[in-house]
Design a protein around this motif. Structure first.
Motif, PDB file in Angstrom:
ATOM      1  N   ASN A 120       4.883   8.403 -21.340  1.00  7.03           N
ATOM      2  CA  ASN A 120       3.614   7.866 -20.309  1.00  7.03           C
ATOM      3  C   ASN A 120       4.100   8.356 -18.672  1.00  7.03           C
ATOM      4  N   ASP A 121       2.905   8.351 -18.047  1.00  4.84           N
ATOM      5  CA  ASP A 121       3.347   8.972 -16.503  1.00  4.84           C
ATOM      6  C   ASP A 121       4.669   8.439 -15.530  1.00  4.84           C
ATOM      7  N   GLU A 122       5.263   9.402 -15.358  1.00  6.38           N
ATOM      8  CA  GLU A 122       5.937   8.725 -14.261  1.00  6.38           C
ATOM      9  C   GLU A 122       5.865   8.322 -12.759  1.00  6.38           C
ATOM     10  N   LEU A 123       5.739   7.462 -12.339  1.00  8.74           N
ATOM     11  CA  LEU A 123       5.656   7.586 -10.687  1.00  8.74           C
ATOM     12  C   LEU A 123       6.596   8.393  -9.791  1.00  8.74           C
ATOM     13  N   ASP A 124       5.381   8.418  -8.746  1.00 10.17           N
ATOM     14  CA  ASP A 124       6.307   9.186  -7.945  1.00 10.17           C
ATOM     15  C   ASP A 124       6.871   8.433  -6.467  1.00 10.17           C
ATOM     16  N   PRO A 125       7.593   8.654  -5.410  1.00 11.45           N
ATOM     17  CA  PRO A 125       8.360   7.370  -4.820  1.00 11.45           C
ATOM     18  C   PRO A 125       7.713   6.003  -4.524  1.00 11.45           C
ATOM     19  N   LEU A 126       6.247   7.047  -3.701  1.00 13.80           N
ATOM     20  CA  LEU A 126       5.733   5.892  -3.320  1.00 13.80           C
ATOM     21  C   LEU A 126       4.408   5.245  -4.066  1.00 13.80           C
ATOM     22  N   GLU A 127       4.075   5.391  -5.117  1.00 14.02           N
ATOM     23  CA  GLU A 127       3.151   5.370  -6.384  1.00 14.02           C
ATOM     24  C   GLU A 127       4.540   3.933  -6.949  1.00 14.02           C
ATOM     25  N   PHE A 128       5.493   4.836  -6.601  1.00 17.88           N
ATOM     26  CA  PHE A 128       6.674   3.051  -7.516  1.00 17.88           C
ATOM     27  C   PHE A 128       6.776   2.134  -6.716  1.00 17.88           C
ATOM     28  N   ASP A 129       6.642   2.743  -4.640  1.00 20.18           N
ATOM     29  CA  ASP A 129       6.830   1.697  -3.737  1.00 20.18           C
ATOM     30  C   ASP A 129       5.623   0.592  -4.296  1.00 20.18           C
ATOM     31  N   ASP A 130       4.393   1.053  -4.354  1.00 23.84           N
ATOM     32  CA  ASP A 130       3.400   0.248  -4.017  1.00 23.84           C
ATOM     33  C   ASP A 130       3.871  -1.129  -5.632  1.00 23.84           C
ATOM     34  N   PHE A 131       3.634   0.093  -6.491  1.00 23.26           N
ATOM     35  CA  PHE A 131       4.099  -0.535  -8.293  1.00 23.26           C
ATOM     36  C   PHE A 131       5.137  -2.012  -8.292  1.00 23.26           C
ATOM     37  N   VAL A 132       6.434  -1.355  -7.575  1.00 26.24           N
ATOM     38  CA  VAL A 132       7.457  -2.149  -7.712  1.00 26.24           C
ATOM     39  C   VAL A 132       7.769  -3.496  -6.845  1.00 26.24           C
ATOM     40  N   ARG A 133       6.249  -3.328  -4.927  1.00 23.40           N
ATOM     41  CA  ARG A 133       6.505  -4.110  -4.738  1.00 23.40           C
ATOM     42  C   ARG A 133       5.340  -5.902  -5.362  1.00 23.40           C
ATOM     43  N   GLU A 134       4.639  -5.759  -5.981  1.00 22.36           N
ATOM     44  CA  GLU A 134       3.558  -5.970  -6.666  1.00 22.36           C
ATOM     45  C   GLU A 134       4.693  -6.371  -8.007  1.00 22.36           C
ATOM     46  N   LYS A 135       5.641  -6.253  -8.592  1.00 22.40           N
ATOM     47  CA  LYS A 135       6.302  -6.827  -9.644  1.00 22.40           C
ATOM     48  C   LYS A 135       6.860  -7.828  -8.882  1.00 22.40           C
ATOM     49  N   MET A 136       8.135  -7.568  -7.453  1.00 23.27           N
ATOM     50  CA  MET A 136       8.591  -8.689  -6.728  1.00 23.27           C
ATOM     51  C   MET A 136       8.152 -10.005  -5.824  1.00 23.27           C
ATOM     52  N   LYS A 137       6.939  -9.653  -5.482  1.00 24.19           N
ATOM     53  CA  LYS A 137       5.874 -11.078  -6.000  1.00 24.19           C
ATOM     54  C   LYS A 137       6.589 -12.224  -6.397  1.00 24.19           C
ATOM     55  N   LEU A 138       6.574 -11.084  -7.631  1.00 18.69           N
ATOM     56  CA  LEU A 138       6.302 -12.556  -9.014  1.00 18.69           C
ATOM     57  C   LEU A 138       7.375 -13.175  -8.960  1.00 18.69           C
ATOM     58  N   LEU A 139       8.851 -12.576  -8.428  1.00 18.92           N
ATOM     59  CA  LEU A 139       9.939 -13.576  -8.572  1.00 18.92           C
ATOM     60  C   LEU A 139      10.193 -13.663  -7.215  1.00 18.92           C
ATOM     61  N   GLU A 140       9.528 -13.613  -6.172  1.00 21.83           N
ATOM     62  CA  GLU A 140       9.760 -14.060  -4.782  1.00 21.83           C
ATOM     63  C   GLU A 140      10.579 -13.879  -3.728  1.00 21.83           C
ATOM     64  N   MET A 141      11.126 -11.804  -4.123  1.00 20.35           N
ATOM     65  CA  MET A 141      12.110 -10.906  -3.188  1.00 20.35           C
ATOM     66  C   MET A 141      11.961 -10.845  -2.425  1.00 20.35           C
ATOM     67  N   ASN A 142      12.036 -10.909  -1.758  1.00 22.83           N
ATOM     68  CA  ASN A 142      12.201 -10.450   0.425  1.00 22.83           C
ATOM     69  C   ASN A 142      12.100  -8.475  -0.420  1.00 22.83           C
ATOM     70  N   PRO A 143      10.829  -7.819   0.544  1.00 25.01           N
ATOM     71  CA  PRO A 143      11.053  -6.736  -0.146  1.00 25.01           C
ATOM     72  C   PRO A 143      12.236  -5.700   0.928  1.00 25.01           C
ATOM     73  N   ASP A 144      13.129  -6.295   1.553  1.00 24.60           N
ATOM     74  CA  ASP A 144      13.922  -5.337   2.310  1.00 24.60           C
ATOM     75  C   ASP A 144      15.458  -4.919   1.155  1.00 24.60           C
ATOM     76  N   PHE A 145      14.830  -6.394   0.532  1.00 28.10           N
ATOM     77  CA  PHE A 145      16.109  -5.914  -1.074  1.00 28.10           C
ATOM     78  C   PHE A 145      15.839  -4.320  -1.864  1.00 28.10           C
ATOM     79  N   LEU A 146      14.592  -3.405  -1.385  1.00 28.76           N
ATOM     80  CA  LEU A 146      14.680  -2.010  -2.588  1.00 28.76           C
ATOM     81  C   LEU A 146      15.376  -1.474  -1.405  1.00 28.76           C
ATOM     82  N   ASP A 147      15.814  -2.015  -0.158  1.00 31.38           N
ATOM     83  CA  ASP A 147      16.613  -1.163   0.680  1.00 31.38           C
ATOM     84  C   ASP A 147      18.575  -1.270   0.008  1.00 31.38           C
ATOM     85  N   ARG A 148      18.349  -2.016  -0.379  1.00 38.35           N
ATOM     86  CA  ARG A 148      19.185  -2.443  -0.582  1.00 38.35           C
ATOM     87  C   ARG A 148      20.611  -1.512  -1.633  1.00 38.35           C
ATOM     88  N   SER A 149      21.746  -1.540  -1.365  1.00 41.43           N
ATOM     89  CA  SER A 149      22.604  -1.004  -2.765  1.00 41.43           C
ATOM     90  C   SER A 149      22.030  -2.071  -3.389  1.00 41.43           C
TER      91      SER A 149
END
Lengths: 264, 478
Positions: A120-149
């Motif tokens: 399948n196609d890979e996602l660039d950082p911007l596309e991935f960011d949109d994609f992962v944020r959608e999935k994070m809503k499902l788990l009620e995760m704070n978006p700042d968690f993406l920037d943490r280690s």
């Protein structure tokens, strides 16, 4: 979600596994079909977590007998990253911390590696960011968690949610959740359970490894297996978990011995 | 350690090739005649010959240090050739006339020259063995009064300026290897930023050791006058040889009032093979003097090469409110040994220093952090923060930390933090379970571990350093 069209995803036959010259698994038989949720229960040291690690290909374990068929492949012939690429996912009991590596970076590398192996196609950082944020809503995760280690300084609940998020991203055929409920308060447990239920569908299967019936109130299994001393000693429906909760593991033990006595 | 992990950390040196250029080599051995030969070859002023001879006589009375946590066979200083110059085919008028073989070498190493230099905005003073063969951007820099040239050239063109500062930060008798360098240095870089000038570009020097068995004794002097600032980059690679090569450089930095010097190094010299044969002995003295008020000296180093590294880029914080910084990544593999760290000497009032050290040991290597923080009696309100983190890859390597703290003023605040972590099977398994192979996993873990240091590097160097670490740890996995 057992249906007529179910395919066998996992078929474990007479599986024996050693670590440091000690036999931990002593003949496991287990068949999992698509659409099914299996719970594996048992006391500490019964071999539940070993079974999870063996399925995922942990290098510390040596398979001495038996076979594992996964999605019509010989799973034992694949190394751990190939198993992940083929669709085996392990949600870790103790997810490791990776200081300095941003979660977004790690998640994208995992996602793209697996997507490219699946053609399948890979996602660039911007596309991935949109994609992962959608999935994070499902788990009620704070978006700042993406920037943490990765997992660094995460609470127990955040680590477990991160595991389920990874499962949501990687869309495995078989999800093995190793004591995902341990260390979760009831709110976090509900969120994780909601996530797992959302991800469970007719094309995949889940194995939940747990001590407690509590998780199974929220994720209802089709089968419950009880492990002891490296074997599955009893299999039943979801009621089995309730009985265990009520009477304790000793009850099962006595019960089995009585049965054994009766047949003898 | 698993086979995968072992393969991963055992990959051959990729810059191991020898450029075939005729060299003019001095006979082996060291005595006053050798020094006179070097001095006359380079047409040096009398005071410099005296400087060299003085250093040589001090050196004779000194003995090789043995306190560091490294082991190597005794060096025979009479077996080394102290001067090697590539023979120019003719006098070079421009870059186009540089030996094409030499240009190809730089190409292989990825040295930004020509248009590449222009695009990258980097001025390169290329040192090939001991003699500079090309200097770019000099004119552009001279418009604002910046002098950036080889130290040989500086000695011809600006002898008084060199004389004023040479040996003022690292005296000729400072230590065994600094004395040796002061006696026999053949070339290096000189950089002078006049009062009030902010250097408009990063200044860069690529060092390369190319003649088998030749010693390399670089001398670098960077001066920033009042209110001046400069960012200086030094990057190194070397070809593969079986005989150990000694490298004993001296770098001196002087920052006057309100001046700022940032000195960054990426070092990738040949480290020897997996049996510890060959490789560079890197015994370097680097020191910066924050002489004026509000001055700042900042060292950033990424040390990945050399069989043995012995190096403590230091800051003497003499000016009130002066600042010293040391950011370091040291990676050792196979049988490499590194004993590296820094010294922060607080003399002025309200002086501050920061030490961030990241040591990564793989294979059977040993890496030590050794650092001194000294607060003098008159250094009111001195502040230091030190953080020393070690990472082990596999279970046959070692990491050691030797912090020395000497505080003679009760207003000082000195903090030291240390940690050790290990890349083990469990970490690699976590990545593998997400489909990521061991090579990428180690690269990601190590680069994450070093992030705080890489953030200090100029952009293009940070990218290079990230690649370099992955490079040093990658291999055929599977």
């Amino acid at each position: 979600m057992i249906s007529q069209n179910s395919q066998t995803i996992l078929n474990v036959q007479n599986l024996h596994a050693n670590t440091q010259n000690t036999e931990i698994l002593k003949g496991i038989n287990l068949t999992v079909k698509s659409g099914e949720i299996h719970a594996i229960m048992g006391l500490n040291g019964s071999g539940k977590s070993t079974l999870a690690k063996v399925l995922a290909g942990h290098p510390d374990y040596e398979i001495t007998q038996g076979s594992i068929q996964f999605d019509q492949q010989d799973l034992l012939a694949l190394d751990s990253e190939e198993r992940a690429q083929a669709g085996v996912f392990l949600a870790f009991q103790y997810p490791i911390e990776i200081p300095g590596v941003a979660n977004s970076q790690f998640l994208r590398l995992a996602y793209n590696t697996i997507q490219s192996k699946r053609g399948n196609d890979e996602l660039d950082p911007l596309e991935f960011d949109d994609f992962v944020r959608e999935k994070m809503k499902l788990l009620e995760m704070n978006p700042d968690f993406l920037d943490r280690s990765v997992n660094e300084g995460f609470s127990g609940g955040e680590k477990k949610r991160n595991e389920i998020l990874q499962m949501a991203l990687l869309e495995p055929k078989l999800g093995v959740l190793d004591e995902t409920d341990s260390g979760l308060d009831i709110d976090a447990l509900k969120i994780v359970a909601k996530g797992v239920n959302h991800l469970s569908n007719e094309h995949n299967a889940m194995i939940l490894i747990t001590h407690y019936q509590r998780l199974l109130d929220h994720i209802v299994p089709d089968y419950v297996h009880v492990m002891e001393s490296g074997r599955i000693i009893k299999t039943g429906g979801k009621e089995l978990a309730l009985e265990l909760e009520k009477h304790g593991y000793d009850w099962l033990h006595d019960n089995l011995q009585n049965n054994a006595g009766a047949t003898a | 350690m698993s086979a995968a992990l072992q393969n991963l950390v055992n990959q051959p040196y990729k810059h191991g090739f020898v450029t075939d250029i005729e060299s003019e080599i001095a006979p082996k051995g060291l005595n006053e005649d050798t020094i006179r030969l070097i001095s006359s070859k380079k047409n040096e002023p009398e005071w410099l010959l005296d400087f060299r001879l003085n250093a040589y006589r001090k050196w004779l009375t000194m003995s090789e240090p043995d306190w560091q946590n490294v082991h190597y066979p005794k060096i025979d200083f009479q077996e080394i050739s102290y001067y090697a110059a590539p023979k120019p085919k003719e006098k070079l008028a421009s870059m186009d006339e540089v030996d094409p073989e030499l240009l190809r070498t730089f190409e292989k190493l990825g040295v930004p020259m020509h248009e590449r230099a222009a695009l990258a905005g980097v001025a390169v003073d290329v040192v090939f063995d001991s003699v500079s063969v090309a200097t770019t951007y000099k004119e552009k820099l001279s418009e604002v009064g910046i002098i950036f040239c080889s130290i040989s050239e500086a000695l011809q063109e600006y002898p008084e300026l060199v004389k004023q500062y040479l040996g003022t930060v690292v005296p000729v008798g400072d230590n065994f290897f600094a004395a040796l360098n002061s006696a026999v240095f053949t070339d290096g870089s000189f950089c002078f930023i006049p009062k009030g000038v902010k250097c408009p570009m990063d200044l860069s020097t690529y060092f390369r050791i190319n003649t088998e068995g030749s010693g390399q004794f670089e001398r670098t002097l960077v001066i920033a006058e009042e209110g001046a600032s400069v960012s200086y980059l030094e990057g190194c690679t070397a070809p593969q040889f079986d005989t150990n090569q000694l490298h004993a450089a001296v770098v001196e930095l002087v920052a006057l009032d309100n001046a700022d010097i940032k000195y960054s190094t990426v070092q990738n010299w040949y480290a020897g093979d997996e049996n510890g044969v060959g490789g560079i002995f890197n015994f370097v003295t680097k020191r910066g003097l924050a002489k004026g008020v509000n001055s700042r000296i900042s060292w950033t180093q990424v040390e990945t090469g050399s069989a043995i590294t012995w190096k403590y880029p230091s800051c003497i914080l003499r000016g009130d409110n002066s600042v010293g910084e040391f950011y370091s990544v040291a990676l050792t593999n196979n049988l490499q040994q590194a004993d590296t760290g820094t010294k922060m000497i607080h003399l002025g009032k309200n002086t501050r220093s920061t030490i961030i050290s990241k040591g990564i040991s793989a294979g059977k290597s040993n890496s030590s952090y050794r650092g001194l923080v000294r607060v003098a009696p008159g250094a009111q309100n001195a502040r230091n923060f030190s953080q020393c983190d070690s990472m082990l890859v596999g279970d046959k390597c070692g990491a050691h930390t030797f912090p020395y703290i000497q505080v003679n003023n009760n207003t000082a605040k000195v903090e030291h933090e240390a940690s050790t972590s290990k890349i083990g099977e469990d970490q690699l398994f976590y990545f593998a379970q997400r489909g990521i192979d061991a090579e990428e996993a180690v690269s990601m873990i190590v680069n994450g571990f070093c992030k705080e240091v890489f953030q200090q590097l100029p952009m293009e160097f940070a990218v290079e350093a990230t690649k370099l670490l992955s490079f040093k740890l990658e291999g055929s996995v599977g």
